[in-house]
Design a protein around this motif. Structure first.
Motif, PDB file in Angstrom:
ATOM      1  N   ASP A 264      14.466 -57.520 -52.519  1.00  0.00           N
ATOM      2  CA  ASP A 264      13.836 -58.833 -52.624  1.00  0.00           C
ATOM      3  C   ASP A 264      13.291 -58.995 -54.035  1.00  0.00           C
ATOM      4  OD1 ASP A 264      11.175 -60.603 -52.408  1.00  0.00           O
ATOM      5  OD2 ASP A 264      12.573 -61.235 -50.842  1.00  0.00           O
ATOM      6  N   MET A 265      13.809 -59.970 -54.760  1.00  0.00           N
ATOM      7  CA  MET A 265      13.477 -60.115 -56.170  1.00  0.00           C
ATOM      8  C   MET A 265      11.984 -60.351 -56.387  1.00  0.00           C
ATOM      9  SD  MET A 265      15.141 -62.781 -58.906  1.00  0.00           S
ATOM     10  CE  MET A 265      14.637 -62.785 -60.632  1.00  0.00           C
ATOM     11  N   THR A 266      11.402 -61.259 -55.612  1.00  0.00           N
ATOM     12  CA  THR A 266       9.985 -61.577 -55.786  1.00  0.00           C
ATOM     13  C   THR A 266       9.109 -60.361 -55.516  1.00  0.00           C
ATOM     14  OG1 THR A 266      10.392 -63.874 -55.137  1.00  0.00           O
ATOM     15  CG2 THR A 266       8.116 -63.093 -55.046  1.00  0.00           C
ATOM     16  N   PHE A 267       9.385 -59.678 -54.420  1.00  0.00           N
ATOM     17  CA  PHE A 267       8.595 -58.505 -54.053  1.00  0.00           C
ATOM     18  C   PHE A 267       8.764 -57.386 -55.078  1.00  0.00           C
ATOM     19  CE2 PHE A 267       8.190 -54.680 -51.098  1.00  0.00           C
ATOM     20  CZ  PHE A 267       6.809 -54.650 -51.210  1.00  0.00           C
ATOM     21  N   ASP A 268       9.980 -57.195 -55.557  1.00  0.00           N
ATOM     22  CA  ASP A 268      10.238 -56.113 -56.506  1.00  0.00           C
ATOM     23  C   ASP A 268       9.557 -56.365 -57.848  1.00  0.00           C
ATOM     24  OD1 ASP A 268      11.764 -54.865 -54.595  1.00  0.00           O
ATOM     25  OD2 ASP A 268      13.660 -55.672 -55.333  1.00  0.00           O
TER      26      ASP A 268
ATOM     27  N   ALA B 183      13.513 -52.415 -62.974  1.00  0.00           N
ATOM     28  CA  ALA B 183      13.243 -50.988 -62.801  1.00  0.00           C
ATOM     29  C   ALA B 183      12.849 -50.633 -61.371  1.00  0.00           C
ATOM     30  CB  ALA B 183      12.141 -50.539 -63.762  1.00  0.00           C
ATOM     31  N   MET B 184      12.363 -51.609 -60.595  1.00  0.00           N
ATOM     32  CA  MET B 184      12.012 -51.362 -59.195  1.00  0.00           C
ATOM     33  C   MET B 184      12.856 -52.238 -58.268  1.00  0.00           C
ATOM     34  SD  MET B 184       7.853 -50.878 -59.400  1.00  0.00           S
ATOM     35  CE  MET B 184       7.739 -50.310 -57.699  1.00  0.00           C
ATOM     36  N   ARG B 185      14.027 -52.589 -58.724  1.00  0.00           N
ATOM     37  CA  ARG B 185      14.918 -53.458 -57.949  1.00  0.00           C
ATOM     38  C   ARG B 185      15.308 -52.810 -56.624  1.00  0.00           C
ATOM     39  NH1 ARG B 185      21.140 -54.506 -59.808  1.00  0.00           N
ATOM     40  NH2 ARG B 185      21.837 -55.732 -58.010  1.00  0.00           N
TER      41      ARG B 185
ATOM     42  N   LEU C 161       6.510 -54.287 -59.605  1.00  0.00           N
ATOM     43  CA  LEU C 161       6.561 -53.805 -60.987  1.00  0.00           C
ATOM     44  C   LEU C 161       5.329 -54.256 -61.766  1.00  0.00           C
ATOM     45  CD1 LEU C 161       8.136 -52.452 -63.314  1.00  0.00           C
ATOM     46  CD2 LEU C 161       9.253 -54.659 -63.703  1.00  0.00           C
ATOM     47  N   CYS C 162       4.926 -55.495 -61.568  1.00  0.00           N
ATOM     48  CA  CYS C 162       3.744 -56.009 -62.272  1.00  0.00           C
ATOM     49  C   CYS C 162       2.489 -55.232 -61.885  1.00  0.00           C
ATOM     50  CB  CYS C 162       3.560 -57.496 -61.970  1.00  0.00           C
ATOM     51  SG  CYS C 162       4.825 -58.561 -62.708  1.00  0.00           S
ATOM     52  N   VAL C 163       2.370 -54.883 -60.611  1.00  0.00           N
ATOM     53  CA  VAL C 163       1.215 -54.107 -60.155  1.00  0.00           C
ATOM     54  C   VAL C 163       1.196 -52.738 -60.823  1.00  0.00           C
ATOM     55  CG1 VAL C 163       0.198 -52.936 -58.160  1.00  0.00           C
ATOM     56  CG2 VAL C 163       0.984 -55.299 -57.949  1.00  0.00           C
ATOM     57  N   VAL C 164       2.341 -52.067 -60.824  1.00  0.00           N
ATOM     58  CA  VAL C 164       2.415 -50.727 -61.414  1.00  0.00           C
ATOM     59  C   VAL C 164       2.116 -50.773 -62.906  1.00  0.00           C
ATOM     60  CG1 VAL C 164       3.963 -48.802 -61.929  1.00  0.00           C
ATOM     61  CG2 VAL C 164       4.015 -49.869 -59.666  1.00  0.00           C
ATOM     62  N   VAL C 165       2.730 -51.717 -63.611  1.00  0.00           N
ATOM     63  CA  VAL C 165       2.504 -51.827 -65.055  1.00  0.00           C
ATOM     64  C   VAL C 165       1.041 -52.168 -65.342  1.00  0.00           C
ATOM     65  CG1 VAL C 165       3.079 -53.156 -67.120  1.00  0.00           C
ATOM     66  CG2 VAL C 165       4.893 -52.412 -65.569  1.00  0.00           C
ATOM     67  N   ALA C 166       0.443 -53.031 -64.524  1.00  0.00           N
ATOM     68  CA  ALA C 166      -0.961 -53.402 -64.729  1.00  0.00           C
ATOM     69  C   ALA C 166      -1.878 -52.191 -64.599  1.00  0.00           C
ATOM     70  CB  ALA C 166      -1.365 -54.484 -63.727  1.00  0.00           C
TER      71      ALA C 166
END
Length: 511
Positions: free
Chosen positions: A270-274, A265-267, A278-283
């Motif tokens: 850079d896969m790792t950064f994206d 969803a935030m692609r 996403l994990c930060v936003v969802v958290a």
């Protein structure tokens, strides 16, 4: 989800949580200016790159050129047909008509690309201010979704419609007690629909979610009726004006694909950064839900958009990724639902996520634009009106969005060529090819390859109907068509003149 029906109450609560009214007002104004600065910052990639480095952008630009030519260019008239239709997918097309007269074709396209993220940022602030009379951490966090996968792929009309849909939500809230609100919302709904039908659908979800949060009970039917001023664009759709009825979930792997569009969803680049973003936003969203700092006035819409992401087909009305577009929209709206007063450092951290992501995008766009400047030099060797078969080598698995998949369309933009990467399907696009005996449009330019696969351009079918072969890709082909002669090359591309090519501007020079 809680529903804060009175913005003044929210403002009072936030003010109480600070050390005093003066401190609260100062923080509120600082957050407002921060939002304005971030909206301006969102334009940066389009400013530093000489041309937008979006996947689909060159083909959109080619379509705009044919659209605005009106039959004056003999080569464009020979190769293309353009049929105007009033449909829910005209946002950039309508803007290009006056803007091209003012600043030229390519500058107008670049201006629209720069304007969309700015408008989206301002729309985010408008919604936040209408709901709470302040700019909070959720709104700042929502900025990270402006440069969405849809926008990076070049879905200009859809991205513009999302910005306007958010403005409509802000207006709906601000005009809530005005009896003539419907008179504003009916034309506003048509504006959003004309930009893109999917944005109109998102707008409907936003308004319904807002009204649903104020229901008296689960049996209250009024939230279903209150958005009635927004329903009128359904009439031309039911009449079949400019619509395509194709609907598809894809050929196989539907569940795997649905999972992919969620974690992508935030692609971006850079896969790792994206995924970390996403994990930060969802958290943060989950934390806001846990402590009951999630505003149902937009929270219900976020939930509905998430559900729609999972159930909506991939292809609707001839457009692709109808569901993928919604995944990022759901995240953006969920961020707007966060009603969590935080100190300055919290706002700064939220802004840092967007700043970091826009910095990555800006650097990538600048570097890709330098490569694009080298590639486009090949057109100096292409006579006006030539037939160009573009072959783009694309890895089967890659995370980042390739900016050159439709780069061959610049042959249409700058040389009035017949070229094979354009969006030109009858009954799907307004642009179509006059030549129908063979296929010479998107996606015939794509050569998908794996690491062990050899690329043999002798088998490239579009080259059989062209004067020039333009190859772009990091993997060198093992062979080119018999008799082809390379006339221009860069480290990752070449232009070859094919046997029996003809210079239509100077027919006697054909070989």
């Amino acid at each position: 989800m809680h529903a804060s029906a009175h913005p003044d109450a929210v403002e009072a609560e936030a003010a109480t949580s600070n050390s005093g009214t003066d401190t609260y007002k100062r923080t509120r104004h600082e957050a407002l200016w921060m939002g304005i600065v971030l909206s301006l910052l969102a334009m940066l990639p389009a400013i530093v790159a000489w041309a937008p480095q979006m996947t689909d952008y060159p083909s959109h630009l080619a379509g705009f050129k044919v659209m605005l030519d009106h039959g004056h260019d003999p080569f464009l008239t020979r190769y293309f047909l353009f049929k105007w239709e009033w449909t829910g997918n005209l946002g950039a097309e309508l803007l290009m008509v006056p803007l091209t007269k003012i600043m030229g074709l390519e500058a107008a396209g670049r201006f629209i690309v720069a304007a969309i993220p700015f408008l989206t940022g301002m729309a985010i602030m408008a919604v936040e201010w209408s709901l709470r009379k302040r700019i909070g951490v959720g709104a700042i966090l929502a900025f990270a979704m402006i440069w969405s996968p849809s926008f990076l792929m070049g879905f200009l009309n859809y991205s513009l419609s999302i910005a306007f849909a958010l403005f409509v939500l802000a207006g709906w809230v601000r005009l809530e007690n005005w009896r003539w609100r419907w008179a504003v919302m009916i034309p506003a709904s048509f504006v959003v629909w004309l930009c893109h039908v999917s944005g109109w659908g998102v707008m409907g979800v936003l308004i319904f979610g807002y009204e649903w949060s104020k229901r008296a009970s689960w049996r209250d039917w009024r939230p279903f009726l209150r958005p009635w001023p927004l329903i009128f664009p359904l009439l031309p759709m039911l009449l079949g004006v400019g619509s395509n009825s194709k609907v598809s979930y894809g050929r196989f792997g539907v569940l795997e694909y649905k999972w992919q569009i969620l974690y992508r969803a935030m692609r971006s680049y850079d896969m790792t950064f994206d995924i970390a973003s996403l994990c930060v936003v969802v958290a943060v969203i989950v934390a806001a839900l846990a402590i009951r700092r999630f505003d149902g006035r937009v929270g219900w819409a976020a939930l509905i958009l998430l559900i729609l992401t999972l159930v909506v087909p991939r292809q609707i009305f001839g457009g692709d990724y109808a569901d993928y577009r919604l995944s990022t929209a759901a995240l953006l709206v969920a961020c707007l639902a966060i009603d969590w007063p935080v100190p300055r450092w919290g706002l700064a951290l939220a802004g840092l996520l967007f700043t970091a992501r826009i910095a990555v995008t800006t650097v990538v766009w600048y570097e890709d634009a330098q490569t694009a400047r080298q590639l486009v030099t090949a057109l100096d060797y292409v006579p006006e009106g030539s037939r160009v078969a573009t072959a783009i080598a694309i890895p089967r698995r890659q995370w980042f969005f390739g900016p050159f998949e439709h780069f061959g369309s610049y042959a249409v933009v700058r040389r009035s060529s017949m070229e094979n990467s354009n969006f030109a399907l009858p009954d799907v696009h307004m642009l179509s090819m006059r030549e129908t005996r063979y296929r010479f449009n998107d996606p015939t330019q794509r050569i998908l390859y794996s690491d062990s696969q050899r690329i043999d351009l002798r088998k490239f079918k579009p080259a059989r109907h062209a004067d020039y072969l333009w190859y772009i890709g990091r993997k060198a082909p093992v062979a080119i068509p018999d008799g082809a002669r390379i006339v221009f090359a860069t480290p990752n591309s070449f232009l070859a003149r094919l046997p029996d090519s003809v210079d239509l501007a100077n027919p006697d020079s054909g070989s």
